[in-house]
Design an enzyme around this catalytic site. Sequence first.
Site, PDB file in Angstrom:
ATOM      1  N   ARG A   1       0.656   3.996  -3.320  1.00 41.01           N
ATOM      2  CA  ARG A   1       0.117   4.791  -3.021  1.00 41.01           C
ATOM      3  C   ARG A   1       1.184   6.060  -2.766  1.00 41.01           C
ATOM      4  O   ARG A   1       0.850   7.533  -3.357  1.00 41.01           O
ATOM      5  CB  ARG A   1      -0.204   5.403  -1.764  1.00 41.01           C
ATOM      6  CG  ARG A   1      -1.865   4.539  -1.886  1.00 41.01           C
ATOM      7  CD  ARG A   1      -2.825   4.158  -0.912  1.00 41.01           C
ATOM      8  NE  ARG A   1      -4.017   3.341  -0.674  1.00 41.01           N
ATOM      9  CZ  ARG A   1      -4.886   3.028   0.095  1.00 41.01           C
ATOM     10  NH1 ARG A   1      -5.467   3.827  -0.133  1.00 41.01           N
ATOM     11  NH2 ARG A   1      -5.654   1.887  -0.458  1.00 41.01           N
TER      12      ARG A   1
ATOM     13  N   ASP B   1      -4.267  -9.704  -9.164  1.00 41.10           N
ATOM     14  CA  ASP B   1      -5.539  -8.968  -9.679  1.00 41.10           C
ATOM     15  C   ASP B   1      -3.739  -7.948 -10.776  1.00 41.10           C
ATOM     16  O   ASP B   1      -3.356  -8.135 -12.092  1.00 41.10           O
ATOM     17  CB  ASP B   1      -5.853  -7.800  -9.680  1.00 41.10           C
ATOM     18  CG  ASP B   1      -5.988  -7.116  -8.021  1.00 41.10           C
ATOM     19  OD1 ASP B   1      -4.771  -7.475  -8.171  1.00 41.10           O
ATOM     20  OD2 ASP B   1      -7.148  -6.447  -7.288  1.00 41.10           O
TER      21      ASP B   1
ATOM     22  N   GLU C   1     -11.915   1.234 -11.036  1.00 41.48           N
ATOM     23  CA  GLU C   1     -11.372  -0.124 -12.296  1.00 41.48           C
ATOM     24  C   GLU C   1     -12.059   0.187 -13.412  1.00 41.48           C
ATOM     25  O   GLU C   1     -11.628   0.532 -14.115  1.00 41.48           O
ATOM     26  CB  GLU C   1     -11.158  -1.341 -11.433  1.00 41.48           C
ATOM     27  CG  GLU C   1     -10.377  -1.387 -10.820  1.00 41.48           C
ATOM     28  CD  GLU C   1      -9.882  -1.658  -9.382  1.00 41.48           C
ATOM     29  OE1 GLU C   1     -10.926  -0.467  -8.978  1.00 41.48           O
ATOM     30  OE2 GLU C   1      -8.820  -1.282  -8.195  1.00 41.48           O
TER      31      GLU C   1
ATOM     32  N   GLU D   1       1.203  -1.199  -0.512  1.00 42.47           N
ATOM     33  CA  GLU D   1       0.113   0.307  -0.415  1.00 42.47           C
ATOM     34  C   GLU D   1       0.830   0.968  -0.142  1.00 42.47           C
ATOM     35  O   GLU D   1       0.852   2.667  -0.422  1.00 42.47           O
ATOM     36  CB  GLU D   1      -0.465   0.311   1.264  1.00 42.47           C
ATOM     37  CG  GLU D   1      -2.334  -0.944   1.282  1.00 42.47           C
ATOM     38  CD  GLU D   1      -2.906  -0.596   0.405  1.00 42.47           C
ATOM     39  OE1 GLU D   1      -3.392   0.533  -0.255  1.00 42.47           O
ATOM     40  OE2 GLU D   1      -4.004  -1.785  -0.198  1.00 42.47           O
TER      41      GLU D   1
HETATM   42  C1  DMJ Z   1      -6.504   0.621  -4.918  1.00 43.42           C
HETATM   43  O1  DMJ Z   1      -5.513   0.900  -3.989  1.00 43.42           O
HETATM   44  C2  DMJ Z   1      -5.288   0.225  -6.212  1.00 43.42           C
HETATM   45  O2  DMJ Z   1      -5.834   0.494  -7.252  1.00 43.42           O
HETATM   46  C3  DMJ Z   1      -5.147  -1.265  -5.851  1.00 43.42           C
HETATM   47  O3  DMJ Z   1      -4.126  -1.693  -7.178  1.00 43.42           O
HETATM   48  C4  DMJ Z   1      -6.428  -2.055  -5.961  1.00 43.42           C
HETATM   49  N1  DMJ Z   1      -7.641  -1.511  -5.289  1.00 43.42           N
HETATM   50  C5  DMJ Z   1      -6.884  -0.025  -5.041  1.00 43.42           C
HETATM   51  C6  DMJ Z   1      -8.916   1.125  -5.331  1.00 43.42           C
HETATM   52  O4  DMJ Z   1      -9.647  -0.328  -5.852  1.00 43.42           O
END
Ligand code: DMJ
Length: 456
Positions: A120, A243, A363, A116
């Site tokens: 971020r 993902d 997304e 995270e």
């Molecule tokens: C975000 O923090 C990023 O896109 C991450 O890869 C997956 N999920 C969240 C948003 O849905």
Amino acid sequence: MKTASLLLVLLMCAACLTAVAQKKLTTIDRAALAQEVRTEFLHCWNAYKKYAWGHDGLKPLSKTPYDWYSSTLYMTPLDALDTMILMGLKEEADSTREFIATHLSFDHDMYVKNFEITIRMLGGLLSSYQLSGDERLLKLADDLGTRLLPVFKSPTGMPYVDVNLKTGAVRNPRTNPGEVGTLLVEFGALSKLTGKKQYYDIVKSAVVQIYNRRSPVGLVGTWINVETGEWVDADSHVSACIDSYYEYMVKCSILFGDQDFKKMWESSILAIKTYLADETPTGLWIGHADMNTGKRTKTWFGALDAFFPAVLALSGDVPTAARLQESCFKMWNKHGIEPEQFDYALMDVPNDPKWERYFLNPEIMESAYYLYQYTQDPRYLEMGKVFFEGLKNFCRCDGGYAELKSVKTKEKSDRMESYFLAETWKYLYLLFAPPETLDFKHTIFNTEAHPIRKTW
Ligand code: DMJ
């Protein structure tokens, strides 16, 4: 004669269809929508400033702040900074950048989540550095990168989940392909921008470790232990925990011209199309299967899975991306806003209230934006408008925008994640904004929508 009249009728039909398409175009006022998205972004940003300034995030219903750890890392301002720059909010962007450059410190004795904080904060620092030229942001990114690196000191080289920013101590060996494989856009860019090769090499070899543990049918599971290298959950899909592992294969092959990632993507997409893709009467979906046998286990797709059309389009497969995005749109339209999970065999949320949640995820907007870039088809602007309406109707509140406990009842919950300002508003804005706002062809977005350009 008969053929000539048929031809004439066909030509008239084609002319009518073009006129309808053009009319459709004129019903979408892109400039007005971009302006409205910007206003809604500011509604959230101003609420954050009023009720949660200096903290990681805002709880929009109680209008109170929250922090992830014992010291704030100013997550919302940093995540939102490049959105402000792209929206042309110059004064806000300048003062936020100045605040971050003079107040943000990583010198805290606390464990943080490597994944995270990388997507971020490292991503946010690097993109805002590139957009502003402010060297102080690159210095902060380098400091953060150095503090995070001990997280890779496991017997396999795959990162632990948490690392202490001051001591370099690590904990939590149970991780997933998403958290291992979604670090190289950031660490690779940091490596290129600082000339420090180790950032690239250490992080790349962690990804290779996961890839090398794929099953004989070419799939990966959901959970893995970084100390033993053993899978602890064999569920395979493109949803949460896996993902962006796939997303970064495509992105790293483009951003760094690294052929290894191209090969990894080519073999992975083959396995995905063979075992996870599901052609159904309602369209194309990507479901779940056992990583070892490839046998279908669940007909679930979800809000997070909606990133996949964007990745397919970026990889060059626009037709499949377009078909999958139509399925995503059906998922959204079932309740006027998308749930965390959707069972495409039922065409509804699985029978458990916990899957009815909506976390303000970006997304599906991201995929509409990519598809519009590649096709210029107004269909994606129309979709964007529907997404925007859904957000405004069901998530807007006095203190910003709130997540939903249930897409069925539309009951809100008291949270607004920083990615809502970094990603959701950014992709919606870019979808409607003039093309010169961002050079799409020469930009790679990290998974948190922070745009990185290959300037090296
Ligand atoms: C975000 O923090 C990023 O896109 C991450 O890869 C997956 N999920 C969240 C948003 O849905």
